[in-house]
Write an enzyme that holds these catalytic residues in place. Structure first.
Site, short mmCIF file in Angstrom:
data_model
loop_
_atom_site.label_atom_id
_atom_site.label_comp_id
_atom_site.label_asym_id
_atom_site.label_seq_id
_atom_site.Cartn_x
_atom_site.Cartn_y
_atom_site.Cartn_z
N TYR A 212 6.85 -13.07 -4.15
CA TYR A 212 5.86 -12.83 -5.21
C TYR A 212 5.76 -14.09 -6.06
O TYR A 212 6.77 -14.64 -6.50
CB TYR A 212 6.30 -11.65 -6.10
CG TYR A 212 5.39 -11.45 -7.30
CD1 TYR A 212 4.31 -10.57 -7.23
CD2 TYR A 212 5.58 -12.16 -8.49
CE1 TYR A 212 3.47 -10.39 -8.32
CE2 TYR A 212 4.74 -11.99 -9.58
CZ TYR A 212 3.68 -11.11 -9.49
OH TYR A 212 2.84 -10.96 -10.56
N GLU B 256 -2.36 -14.31 -9.02
CA GLU B 256 -1.21 -13.59 -8.46
C GLU B 256 -1.31 -13.60 -6.95
O GLU B 256 -2.30 -13.13 -6.39
CB GLU B 256 -1.19 -12.15 -8.98
CG GLU B 256 -0.01 -11.33 -8.47
CD GLU B 256 -0.05 -9.90 -8.98
OE1 GLU B 256 0.65 -9.59 -9.96
OE2 GLU B 256 -0.82 -9.09 -8.41
#
Length: 402
Positions: free
Chosen positions: A122, A210
């Site tokens: 992530y 993101e």
């Protein structure tokens, strides 16, 4: 302003960020043409079909499917295009109405040829307002909800803050790679990935980028497989190409309409509609509503020119919400005179007609006394208030009788 995955990836590609190759389409025929093109380019029948909506968790709702051949690709494309996709992030969550899928992305299988050797991370970049610094949030737990990871295993979520005077430094990028446990070629590729991703963040005036998951494949390449991209709307005048990417079908229809009228409107879930001039006064009004036992149904700033036409349009938008049990109008007459606002309220009320919910009007500032007299003598079901406490008391009383 939020972008679709394929749009965000197109911006990343301009800055040299390695991305999962793919083509967007909005019909089955176009999507199959893109599939055939991709299969030829990649020399593989495998492809990932992804729904394009402004919400995460698409895979949980059936909006992301792997096709192993042309027949499966057509089946997934047909099923996903036009579906009402429900994810944890669509309105109402998995139990809500979901969002209609009007466009899909036909993408390469970035995990081939060795799925088991791939790892997911992530990585996101955003502004930490409390520290007034950009921060790179990263974790080895890629492909999962970062909120759940932060709650259950907070030690696996790392934050690298960027000094605004120095900008991104080599040790910042290396820190990210170290925290992700990388070495060798993968370490070098991750540092390059972070540099390019940060350049895209700054260059596009992004509010958030993101990448979840960020893929580490069998060849030690680092690739953006997914992309959540949000741009600071205040900077769009510098990015006309990005501004043209806006998809109003993904936004609240009432909020889009309000923007066309020059109104700042945000839908909320409460029972008291608000009509205010000035963002600060709007926040104070919402606080008053909560203190009086209600919940704001919207944020609505009519600005400094609250004339009859604008007030009427604001009224109509608020009244579309079936949950609204009362409307509180709180206007400070500085630029605009209170008596003009009062006349606007009266005219709007008469034009709309048969307004069943009680309306409370608080006008302060220039000609406030005249405005109160106009409201009180209008013969309409409109109650006036002088102070914020008066307004709160009236709201409380009408909610009890609603």
């Amino acid at each position: 302003m939020n972008l679709h995955e394929y749009q965000g990836k197109s911006i990343l590609a301009k800055y040299g960020v390695p991305i999962q190759k793919g083509y967007a389409a909005d019909t089955v025929e176009e999507a199959m043409t893109k599939y055939d093109q991709l299969a030829k380019e990649e020399d593989s029948p495998f492809a990932v079909i992804k729904a394009q909506i402004h919400a995460g968790g698409r895979g949980k709702g059936g909006g992301v499917k792997l096709a192993k051949n042309r027949a499966e690709a057509k089946e997934h494309i047909t099923n996903i295009l036009g579906m009402q996709l429900k994810t944890p992030q669509t309105p109402g969550g998995m139990e809500g109405a979901g969002k209609q899928v009007n466009k899909i992305l036909v993408a390469e299988d970035a995990y081939a040829p060795d799925f088991d050797a791939c790892k997911e991370y992530y990585v996101s970049i955003l502004l930490d307002r409390a520290r007034q610094q950009n921060v790179i949030i990263h974790s080895v737990k890629g492909g999962m909800d970062i909120e759940a990871v932060a709650e259950e295993t907070p030690e696996l979520v790392h934050k690298t803050y960027i000094d605004p005077e120095l900008g991104l430094q080599g040790f910042d990028a290396r820190e990210v790679a170290f925290n992700l446990g990388l070495s060798g070629l993968a370490f070098k590729n991750m540092t390059k990935f972070i540099y390019k991703l940060y350049a895209a963040y700054l260059g596009a005036d992004a509010a958030l980028i993101e990448i979840n998951p960020t893929l580490h494949n069998a060849d030690d390449e680092i690739i953006a497989v997914d992309c959540k991209f949000s741009v600071d709307a205040n900077a769009l005048y510098r990015h006309k190409d990005i501004a043209e990417m806006r998809d109003t079908t993904e936004e609240d229809a009432t909020e889009v309409e309000a923007q066309g009228y020059g109104l700042n409107f945000v839908n909320l879930d409460g029972n008291v509609g608000c009509m205010v001039n000035g963002a600060g006064l709007a926040m104070a009004t919402m606080d008053i509503i909560k203190l009086s036992g209600g919940e704001p149904a919207n944020f609505l700033d009519v600005g400094g020119t609250a004339d009859a036409e604008r007030v009427e349009k604001a009224f109509r938008m608020i009244l579309r919400d079936d949950k609204v049990e009362a409307i509180l109008i709180n206007i400070f007459g500085g630029i605009v005179r209170c008596d003009r606002v009062a006349q606007g309220v009266i005219d709007a009320y008469k034009n709309i007609g048969d307004i069943k919910v009680p309306i409370i009007v608080r006008l302060q500032g220039t000609n406030a006394e005249m405005a109160k007299e106009m409201i009180d003598n209008s013969g309409l079901n409109v109650r006036s208030a002088v102070t914020l406490q008066d307004a709160a008391d009236v709201v409380k009383s009408v909610l009890k009788t609603a």
